[in-house]
Design a protein around this motif. Structure first.
Motif, PDB file in Angstrom:
ATOM      1  N   GLN A  43     -19.690   0.901  -4.982  1.00 42.24           N
ATOM      2  CA  GLN A  43     -18.902   2.476  -5.345  1.00 42.24           C
ATOM      3  C   GLN A  43     -17.559   2.403  -5.145  1.00 42.24           C
ATOM      4  O   GLN A  43     -16.908   3.031  -6.103  1.00 42.24           O
ATOM      5  N   ALA A  44     -17.002   1.980  -4.078  1.00 49.18           N
ATOM      6  CA  ALA A  44     -15.521   2.004  -3.586  1.00 49.18           C
ATOM      7  C   ALA A  44     -14.880   1.124  -4.588  1.00 49.18           C
ATOM      8  O   ALA A  44     -13.737   1.578  -5.050  1.00 49.18           O
ATOM      9  N   ILE A  45     -15.303   0.029  -4.811  1.00 49.82           N
ATOM     10  CA  ILE A  45     -14.526  -1.072  -5.837  1.00 49.82           C
ATOM     11  C   ILE A  45     -14.663  -0.443  -7.251  1.00 49.82           C
ATOM     12  O   ILE A  45     -13.575  -0.299  -8.082  1.00 49.82           O
ATOM     13  N   GLY A  46     -15.610   0.111  -7.611  1.00 43.03           N
ATOM     14  CA  GLY A  46     -15.841   0.840  -8.972  1.00 43.03           C
ATOM     15  C   GLY A  46     -14.732   2.104  -9.066  1.00 43.03           C
ATOM     16  O   GLY A  46     -14.248   2.193 -10.033  1.00 43.03           O
ATOM     17  N   ALA A  47     -14.686   2.942  -7.821  1.00 45.93           N
ATOM     18  CA  ALA A  47     -13.868   4.105  -7.899  1.00 45.93           C
ATOM     19  C   ALA A  47     -12.293   3.415  -8.053  1.00 45.93           C
ATOM     20  O   ALA A  47     -11.445   3.872  -8.669  1.00 45.93           O
ATOM     21  N   ALA A  48     -12.034   2.449  -7.311  1.00 43.91           N
ATOM     22  CA  ALA A  48     -10.709   1.964  -7.394  1.00 43.91           C
ATOM     23  C   ALA A  48     -10.429   1.036  -8.634  1.00 43.91           C
ATOM     24  O   ALA A  48      -9.374   1.135  -9.377  1.00 43.91           O
ATOM     25  N   TYR A  49     -11.338   0.359  -9.199  1.00 44.08           N
ATOM     26  CA  TYR A  49     -11.527  -0.084 -10.444  1.00 44.08           C
ATOM     27  C   TYR A  49     -11.111   0.964 -11.695  1.00 44.08           C
ATOM     28  O   TYR A  49     -10.775   0.613 -12.684  1.00 44.08           O
ATOM     29  N   LEU A  50     -11.890   2.065 -11.491  1.00 43.06           N
ATOM     30  CA  LEU A  50     -11.653   3.083 -12.418  1.00 43.06           C
ATOM     31  C   LEU A  50     -10.139   3.450 -12.853  1.00 43.06           C
ATOM     32  O   LEU A  50      -9.853   4.076 -13.822  1.00 43.06           O
ATOM     33  N   VAL A  51      -9.303   3.249 -11.878  1.00 43.21           N
ATOM     34  CA  VAL A  51      -7.974   3.665 -11.791  1.00 43.21           C
ATOM     35  C   VAL A  51      -7.372   2.649 -12.745  1.00 43.21           C
ATOM     36  O   VAL A  51      -6.315   3.263 -13.649  1.00 43.21           O
ATOM     37  N   LEU A  52      -7.566   1.470 -13.112  1.00 43.18           N
ATOM     38  CA  LEU A  52      -6.894   0.510 -14.148  1.00 43.18           C
ATOM     39  C   LEU A  52      -6.951   0.941 -15.550  1.00 43.18           C
ATOM     40  O   LEU A  52      -5.965   1.097 -16.207  1.00 43.18           O
ATOM     41  N   PRO A  53      -8.102   1.482 -15.803  1.00 48.26           N
ATOM     42  CA  PRO A  53      -8.164   1.817 -17.312  1.00 48.26           C
ATOM     43  C   PRO A  53      -7.410   3.041 -17.556  1.00 48.26           C
ATOM     44  O   PRO A  53      -6.623   3.110 -18.848  1.00 48.26           O
ATOM     45  N   ILE A  54      -7.247   3.738 -16.682  1.00 48.20           N
ATOM     46  CA  ILE A  54      -6.564   5.132 -16.789  1.00 48.20           C
ATOM     47  C   ILE A  54      -4.950   4.776 -16.853  1.00 48.20           C
ATOM     48  O   ILE A  54      -4.244   5.372 -17.654  1.00 48.20           O
ATOM     49  N   ILE A  55      -4.594   4.094 -15.830  1.00 46.78           N
ATOM     50  CA  ILE A  55      -3.256   3.697 -15.910  1.00 46.78           C
ATOM     51  C   ILE A  55      -2.725   2.954 -17.062  1.00 46.78           C
ATOM     52  O   ILE A  55      -1.863   2.974 -17.825  1.00 46.78           O
ATOM     53  N   GLY A  56      -3.639   1.889 -17.444  1.00 41.87           N
ATOM     54  CA  GLY A  56      -3.673   1.156 -18.614  1.00 41.87           C
ATOM     55  C   GLY A  56      -3.345   2.126 -20.118  1.00 41.87           C
ATOM     56  O   GLY A  56      -2.299   1.764 -21.088  1.00 41.87           O
ATOM     57  N   ALA A  57      -4.321   2.962 -20.035  1.00 39.47           N
ATOM     58  CA  ALA A  57      -4.363   3.804 -21.381  1.00 39.47           C
ATOM     59  C   ALA A  57      -3.052   4.811 -21.307  1.00 39.47           C
ATOM     60  O   ALA A  57      -2.046   4.738 -22.427  1.00 39.47           O
ATOM     61  N   TRP A  58      -2.459   5.148 -20.340  1.00 38.74           N
ATOM     62  CA  TRP A  58      -1.312   6.030 -20.101  1.00 38.74           C
ATOM     63  C   TRP A  58       0.094   5.019 -20.501  1.00 38.74           C
ATOM     64  O   TRP A  58       0.800   5.600 -21.310  1.00 38.74           O
ATOM     65  N   ALA A  59      -0.186   3.944 -19.999  1.00 38.83           N
ATOM     66  CA  ALA A  59       1.130   3.229 -20.331  1.00 38.83           C
ATOM     67  C   ALA A  59       1.000   2.791 -21.672  1.00 38.83           C
ATOM     68  O   ALA A  59       2.055   2.646 -22.344  1.00 38.83           O
ATOM     69  N   LEU A  60      -0.068   2.415 -22.371  1.00 33.85           N
ATOM     70  CA  LEU A  60       0.001   1.863 -23.717  1.00 33.85           C
ATOM     71  C   LEU A  60       0.321   3.156 -24.384  1.00 33.85           C
ATOM     72  O   LEU A  60       0.968   2.950 -25.550  1.00 33.85           O
ATOM     73  N   ILE A  61      -0.152   4.601 -24.235  1.00 30.89           N
ATOM     74  CA  ILE A  61       0.403   5.587 -24.968  1.00 30.89           C
ATOM     75  C   ILE A  61       1.805   5.776 -24.967  1.00 30.89           C
ATOM     76  O   ILE A  61       2.395   6.099 -26.035  1.00 30.89           O
ATOM     77  N   ARG A  62       2.377   5.588 -23.907  1.00 36.03           N
ATOM     78  CA  ARG A  62       3.584   5.907 -23.451  1.00 36.03           C
ATOM     79  C   ARG A  62       4.634   4.955 -24.364  1.00 36.03           C
ATOM     80  O   ARG A  62       5.512   5.166 -24.716  1.00 36.03           O
ATOM     81  N   GLU A  63       4.135   3.802 -24.212  1.00 32.40           N
ATOM     82  CA  GLU A  63       4.864   2.650 -24.971  1.00 32.40           C
ATOM     83  C   GLU A  63       5.038   2.739 -26.443  1.00 32.40           C
ATOM     84  O   GLU A  63       5.944   2.887 -27.078  1.00 32.40           O
ATOM     85  N   LEU A  64       3.652   3.080 -27.175  1.00 34.83           N
ATOM     86  CA  LEU A  64       3.444   3.332 -28.451  1.00 34.83           C
ATOM     87  C   LEU A  64       4.201   4.551 -28.791  1.00 34.83           C
ATOM     88  O   LEU A  64       4.911   4.392 -29.937  1.00 34.83           O
ATOM     89  N   LEU A  65       4.271   5.700 -28.309  1.00 38.11           N
ATOM     90  CA  LEU A  65       5.227   6.704 -28.626  1.00 38.11           C
ATOM     91  C   LEU A  65       6.616   6.362 -28.600  1.00 38.11           C
ATOM     92  O   LEU A  65       7.615   6.791 -29.326  1.00 38.11           O
ATOM     93  N   PHE A  66       7.080   5.558 -27.340  1.00 41.99           N
ATOM     94  CA  PHE A  66       8.560   5.423 -27.183  1.00 41.99           C
ATOM     95  C   PHE A  66       8.807   4.484 -28.522  1.00 41.99           C
ATOM     96  O   PHE A  66       9.896   4.714 -29.118  1.00 41.99           O
ATOM     97  N   GLY A  67       7.976   3.692 -29.053  1.00 40.64           N
ATOM     98  CA  GLY A  67       8.360   2.659 -30.197  1.00 40.64           C
ATOM     99  C   GLY A  67       8.343   3.544 -31.414  1.00 40.64           C
ATOM    100  O   GLY A  67       9.255   3.331 -32.314  1.00 40.64           O
TER     101      GLY A  67
END
Length: 155
Positions: A43-67
């Motif tokens: 469960q702890a690994i799952g909670a930590a692993y949940l952060v990756l898609p959130i950060i990845g989605a934020w970064a993707l949206i930010r870069e696409l908007l920048f472009g």
């Protein structure tokens, strides 16, 4: 074929974005599976692993908007006839001659210093940084141009 050449960068951005979205969905699904496990370590690994898609989605949206905003500014400059012309000499391998890029850079730096509130000067300065090989400052200058274009004062 001409349409492919014209939109090649957009096609690659779309393909890489789709791959990243697929990865983010799989990561999110795996994190949920780990969160539903009865083992506290899982469960702890799952909670930590949940952060990756959130950060990845934020970064993707930010870069696409920048472009998209950068492209929008380039279209405005093109319509105004204000895009910098790439007439810099190149090596036989196709790279821009650094000394020529540095000399061109000084022109655009002076323009940005003379008109710090004009997004157009920051856009052209960003292009000059890029031609000189300084990608970090090119992105920073383009971020300032985007902020000014959107009516926000850069920090």
């Amino acid at each position: 074929m001409a349409a492919f050449r014209k939109n090649r960068t957009k096609i690659w951005v779309g393909a890489v974005s789709l791959l990243l979205v697929f990865y983010l969905v799989v990561s999110f699904q795996r994190s949920v599976l780990l969160l539903l496990d009865s083992n506290p370590a899982a469960q702890a690994i799952g909670a930590a692993y949940l952060v990756l898609p959130i950060i990845g989605a934020w970064a993707l949206i930010r870069e696409l908007l920048f472009g998209a905003r950068t492209e929008q500014m380039a279209k405005v400059l093109e319509a105004e006839g204000g895009l910098p012309v790439d007439e810099l000499p190149r090596t036989p391998a196709g790279r821009i001659v650094r000394s020529a890029a540095d000399a061109e850079f000084e022109k655009y730096r002076a323009e940005a210093e003379a008109a710090p509130e004009d997004w157009r000067s920051w856009f052209r300065l960003s292009c000059a940084y890029d031609a000189a090989g300084d990608r970090k400052r090119a992105r920073a200058s383009m971020r300032d141009a985007v902020k000014l274009f959107r009516g926000k004062v850069p920090a």
